[in-house]
Scaffold this motif. Structure first.
Motif, PDB file in Angstrom:
ATOM      1  N   HIS A 106       0.826  -1.205   0.000  1.00 22.94           N
ATOM      2  CA  HIS A 106       0.000   0.000   0.000  1.00 22.94           C
ATOM      3  C   HIS A 106       0.866   1.263   0.000  1.00 22.94           C
ATOM      4  CE1 HIS A 106      -3.202   2.815   0.671  1.00 22.94           C
ATOM      5  NE2 HIS A 106      -2.413   3.374   1.573  1.00 22.94           N
ATOM      6  N   PHE A 107       1.785   1.361   0.942  1.00 21.72           N
ATOM      7  CA  PHE A 107       2.586   2.575   1.036  1.00 21.72           C
ATOM      8  C   PHE A 107       3.523   2.741  -0.163  1.00 21.72           C
ATOM      9  CE2 PHE A 107       1.328   2.460   5.565  1.00 21.72           C
ATOM     10  CZ  PHE A 107       0.793   3.738   5.641  1.00 21.72           C
ATOM     11  N   MET A 108       4.018   1.662  -0.713  1.00 20.10           N
ATOM     12  CA  MET A 108       4.901   1.751  -1.878  1.00 20.10           C
ATOM     13  C   MET A 108       4.117   2.167  -3.128  1.00 20.10           C
ATOM     14  SD  MET A 108       7.666   1.255  -0.402  1.00 20.10           S
ATOM     15  CE  MET A 108       9.035   0.900  -1.449  1.00 20.10           C
ATOM     16  N   SER A 109       2.822   1.867  -3.159  1.00 20.44           N
ATOM     17  CA  SER A 109       2.004   2.214  -4.328  1.00 20.44           C
ATOM     18  C   SER A 109       1.699   3.714  -4.396  1.00 20.44           C
ATOM     19  CB  SER A 109       0.683   1.438  -4.303  1.00 20.44           C
ATOM     20  OG  SER A 109      -0.213   1.985  -3.343  1.00 20.44           O
ATOM     21  N   GLY A 110       1.808   4.388  -3.265  1.00 21.41           N
ATOM     22  CA  GLY A 110       1.481   5.809  -3.232  1.00 21.41           C
ATOM     23  C   GLY A 110      -0.012   6.085  -3.121  1.00 21.41           C
ATOM     24  N   ALA A 111      -0.815   5.051  -2.958  1.00 16.43           N
ATOM     25  CA  ALA A 111      -2.265   5.220  -2.825  1.00 16.43           C
ATOM     26  C   ALA A 111      -2.578   5.938  -1.506  1.00 16.43           C
ATOM     27  CB  ALA A 111      -2.964   3.858  -2.860  1.00 16.43           C
ATOM     28  N   PRO A 112      -3.680   6.669  -1.450  1.00 15.78           N
ATOM     29  CA  PRO A 112      -4.037   7.356  -0.203  1.00 15.78           C
ATOM     30  C   PRO A 112      -4.514   6.351   0.851  1.00 15.78           C
ATOM     31  CG  PRO A 112      -5.798   7.596  -1.804  1.00 15.78           C
ATOM     32  CD  PRO A 112      -4.665   6.900  -2.516  1.00 15.78           C
ATOM     33  N   VAL A 113      -4.401   6.737   2.099  1.00 18.21           N
ATOM     34  CA  VAL A 113      -4.888   5.890   3.190  1.00 18.21           C
ATOM     35  C   VAL A 113      -6.407   5.912   3.218  1.00 18.21           C
ATOM     36  CG1 VAL A 113      -4.947   5.616   5.701  1.00 18.21           C
ATOM     37  CG2 VAL A 113      -2.787   6.110   4.552  1.00 18.21           C
ATOM     38  N   LEU A 114      -6.985   7.092   3.009  1.00 21.54           N
ATOM     39  CA  LEU A 114      -8.444   7.226   2.970  1.00 21.54           C
ATOM     40  C   LEU A 114      -8.912   7.370   1.531  1.00 21.54           C
ATOM     41  CD1 LEU A 114      -9.196   9.746   5.857  1.00 21.54           C
ATOM     42  CD2 LEU A 114      -9.532   7.280   5.856  1.00 21.54           C
ATOM     43  N   ALA A 115     -10.044   6.759   1.228  1.00 26.42           N
ATOM     44  CA  ALA A 115     -10.643   6.897  -0.095  1.00 26.42           C
ATOM     45  C   ALA A 115     -11.122   8.333  -0.273  1.00 26.42           C
ATOM     46  CB  ALA A 115     -11.813   5.930  -0.250  1.00 26.42           C
ATOM     47  N   GLU A 116     -11.207   8.769  -1.498  1.00 20.13           N
ATOM     48  CA  GLU A 116     -11.666  10.126  -1.776  1.00 20.13           C
ATOM     49  C   GLU A 116     -13.058  10.322  -1.182  1.00 20.13           C
ATOM     50  OE1 GLU A 116     -12.463  12.842  -5.675  1.00 20.13           O
ATOM     51  OE2 GLU A 116     -10.748  11.490  -5.715  1.00 20.13           O
ATOM     52  N   GLY A 117     -13.211  11.396  -0.425  1.00 20.92           N
ATOM     53  CA  GLY A 117     -14.501  11.701   0.198  1.00 20.92           C
ATOM     54  C   GLY A 117     -14.703  11.050   1.554  1.00 20.92           C
ATOM     55  N   ALA A 118     -13.828  10.133   1.953  1.00 22.47           N
ATOM     56  CA  ALA A 118     -13.961   9.484   3.266  1.00 22.47           C
ATOM     57  C   ALA A 118     -13.317  10.364   4.324  1.00 22.47           C
ATOM     58  CB  ALA A 118     -13.306   8.113   3.251  1.00 22.47           C
ATOM     59  N   ASP A 119     -13.892  10.359   5.501  1.00 20.64           N
ATOM     60  CA  ASP A 119     -13.366  11.155   6.600  1.00 20.64           C
ATOM     61  C   ASP A 119     -12.947  10.254   7.742  1.00 20.64           C
ATOM     62  OD1 ASP A 119     -13.776  13.670   5.456  1.00 20.64           O
ATOM     63  OD2 ASP A 119     -15.862  13.709   6.125  1.00 20.64           O
ATOM     64  N   ALA A 120     -11.977  10.724   8.502  1.00 20.99           N
ATOM     65  CA  ALA A 120     -11.586  10.050   9.731  1.00 20.99           C
ATOM     66  C   ALA A 120     -12.646  10.333  10.782  1.00 20.99           C
ATOM     67  CB  ALA A 120     -10.224  10.566  10.202  1.00 20.99           C
ATOM     68  N   ALA A 121     -12.670   9.501  11.789  1.00 18.97           N
ATOM     69  CA  ALA A 121     -13.596   9.731  12.892  1.00 18.97           C
ATOM     70  C   ALA A 121     -13.131  10.941  13.674  1.00 18.97           C
ATOM     71  CB  ALA A 121     -13.635   8.512  13.804  1.00 18.97           C
ATOM     72  N   THR A 122     -14.073  11.675  14.204  1.00 10.05           N
ATOM     73  CA  THR A 122     -13.738  12.791  15.079  1.00 10.05           C
ATOM     74  C   THR A 122     -14.262  12.473  16.466  1.00 10.05           C
ATOM     75  OG1 THR A 122     -15.793  13.967  14.664  1.00 10.05           O
ATOM     76  CG2 THR A 122     -13.945  14.441  13.176  1.00 10.05           C
ATOM     77  N   ASN A 123     -13.794  13.197  17.420  1.00 10.76           N
ATOM     78  CA  ASN A 123     -14.211  12.966  18.797  1.00 10.76           C
ATOM     79  C   ASN A 123     -15.593  13.526  19.088  1.00 10.76           C
ATOM     80  OD1 ASN A 123     -11.763  11.799  19.189  1.00 10.76           O
ATOM     81  ND2 ASN A 123     -10.850  13.571  20.172  1.00 10.76           N
ATOM     82  N   GLU A 124     -16.199  14.226  18.169  1.00  8.74           N
ATOM     83  CA  GLU A 124     -17.464  14.895  18.434  1.00  8.74           C
ATOM     84  C   GLU A 124     -18.685  14.068  18.024  1.00  8.74           C
ATOM     85  OE1 GLU A 124     -16.971  17.710  20.117  1.00  8.74           O
ATOM     86  OE2 GLU A 124     -14.850  17.398  19.793  1.00  8.74           O
ATOM     87  N   GLU A 125     -18.482  12.875  17.471  1.00  4.92           N
ATOM     88  CA  GLU A 125     -19.607  12.083  16.969  1.00  4.92           C
ATOM     89  C   GLU A 125     -20.511  11.627  18.100  1.00  4.92           C
ATOM     90  OE1 GLU A 125     -17.708   8.897  14.959  1.00  4.92           O
ATOM     91  OE2 GLU A 125     -17.266  10.096  13.195  1.00  4.92           O
ATOM     92  N   GLY A 126     -21.790  11.977  18.026  1.00  8.64           N
ATOM     93  CA  GLY A 126     -22.794  11.458  18.938  1.00  8.64           C
ATOM     94  C   GLY A 126     -22.578  11.795  20.409  1.00  8.64           C
ATOM     95  N   GLU A 127     -21.999  12.921  20.702  1.00  8.65           N
ATOM     96  CA  GLU A 127     -21.788  13.285  22.100  1.00  8.65           C
ATOM     97  C   GLU A 127     -23.090  13.710  22.752  1.00  8.65           C
ATOM     98  OE1 GLU A 127     -18.855  16.317  22.565  1.00  8.65           O
ATOM     99  OE2 GLU A 127     -17.238  15.018  21.865  1.00  8.65           O
ATOM    100  N   PHE A 128     -23.214  13.397  24.047  1.00  2.00           N
ATOM    101  CA  PHE A 128     -24.380  13.848  24.791  1.00  2.00           C
ATOM    102  C   PHE A 128     -23.958  14.253  26.198  1.00  2.00           C
ATOM    103  CE2 PHE A 128     -24.009   9.310  25.402  1.00  2.00           C
ATOM    104  CZ  PHE A 128     -24.182   9.147  26.768  1.00  2.00           C
ATOM    105  N   PHE A 129     -24.502  15.376  26.649  1.00  3.74           N
ATOM    106  CA  PHE A 129     -24.328  15.856  28.017  1.00  3.74           C
ATOM    107  C   PHE A 129     -25.224  17.064  28.186  1.00  3.74           C
ATOM    108  CE2 PHE A 129     -20.987  17.812  25.463  1.00  3.74           C
ATOM    109  CZ  PHE A 129     -21.047  19.162  25.797  1.00  3.74           C
TER     110      PHE A 129
END
Length: 186
Positions: A84-107
Motif C-alpha cells: 500500500h505505502f509503496m504504491s502511493g495510494a491514499p490511506v483514505l478513499a476520496e470523500g472518506a473522513d476520519a472519525a472525530t471525537n465529536e460524533e454522537g456526544e451527549f451531556f
C-alpha cells in the motif's frame, strides 16, 4: 521500508508501525470488510484471510484476527501494508473522513465545564497511553456522574479493557473530578 510490530494487551490484535504518518488527524476503526471501502489500505488488509478488524491511528495500524497464528498472518499483513505505502495510494478513499471525537456526544449544558475537563484529561493523559497499546478512546457522553467512552482499535474487545476503564481511567477522572462516579464503555 521497515515496519515494526508490537504486541498489544489484546492477544487478537497486533500493532504495526510503518515509520510514517498513517492518519494525519483522527482515527478510523473498521470492524468488518464491508466498511473497508473508506480506505484502500484497509481493503488490502481485509483481503488477508483471518483479518476481522483494522484500526488506523496517527502513526500505527492495529489489525485484529479471528483465529490462526500471528506467525502465519503477520507476513501477509506486512506485505499488504508495504504494498500500500509503496504504491502511493491514499490511506483514505476520496470523500472518506476520519472519525472525530465529536460524533454522537451527549451531556447537559450545565455539565459543559465538567465535560471540558474530562476531554482535556482524555486528550493529555489517557489517549496517549491507550495509543501506545494500539487503540484509542473517545468521549461519547456524560450523564448523572457517569462518563461514557468508546474504546477503539486493540482496546475494543480486549480482555483487559474493563480493568483499564474501571481501575485506571475511572480512578484518574475521580481524582480530578469528584463528581464522576463511574465510567462505562459504549
Amino acid at each position: 521500508m521497515f515496519i515494526q510490530t508490537e504486541a498489544t494487551p489484546n492477544p487478537a490484535t497486533l500493532k504495526f508501525l510503518p515509520g510514517r504518518i498513517v492518519m494525519g488527524n483522527g482515527t478510523l476503526d473498521l470492524r468488518e470488510g464491508a466498511e473497508a471501502v473508506r480506505s484502500p489500505l484497509a481493503q488490502r488488509l481485509f483481503g488477508v484471510p483471518g483479518v476481522t478488524g483494522v484500526f488506523l491511528g496517527s502513526d500505527f495500524i492495529t489489525v485484529t484476527k479471528a483465529d490462526g497464528e500471528w506467525a502465519h498472518l503477520k507476513p501477509a499483513i506486512l506485505g499488504a501494508i508495504m504494498e500500500h505505502f509503496m504504491s502511493g495510494a491514499p490511506v483514505l478513499a476520496e470523500g472518506a473522513d476520519a472519525a472525530t471525537n465529536e460524533e454522537g456526544e451527549f451531556f447537559e449544558p450545565a455539565d459543559a465545564q465538567t465535560v471540558e475537563t474530562i476531554k482535556d484529561l482524555l486528550e493529555t493523559r489517557i489517549r496517549p497511553a491507550v495509543a501506545g497499546d494500539g487503540g484509542d478512546i473517545t468521549f461519547r457522553g456524560y450523564r448523572d456522574g457517569t462518563v461514557y467512552l468508546a474504546m477503539k482499535g486493540s482496546c475494543s474487545g480486549c480482555p483487559s479493557s474493563t480493568a483499564t476503564l474501571k481501575h485506571g481511567i475511572q480512578n484518574l477522572l475521580r481524582h480530578f473530578l469528584p463528581e464522576v462516579q463511574e465510567v462505562e464503555a459504549v
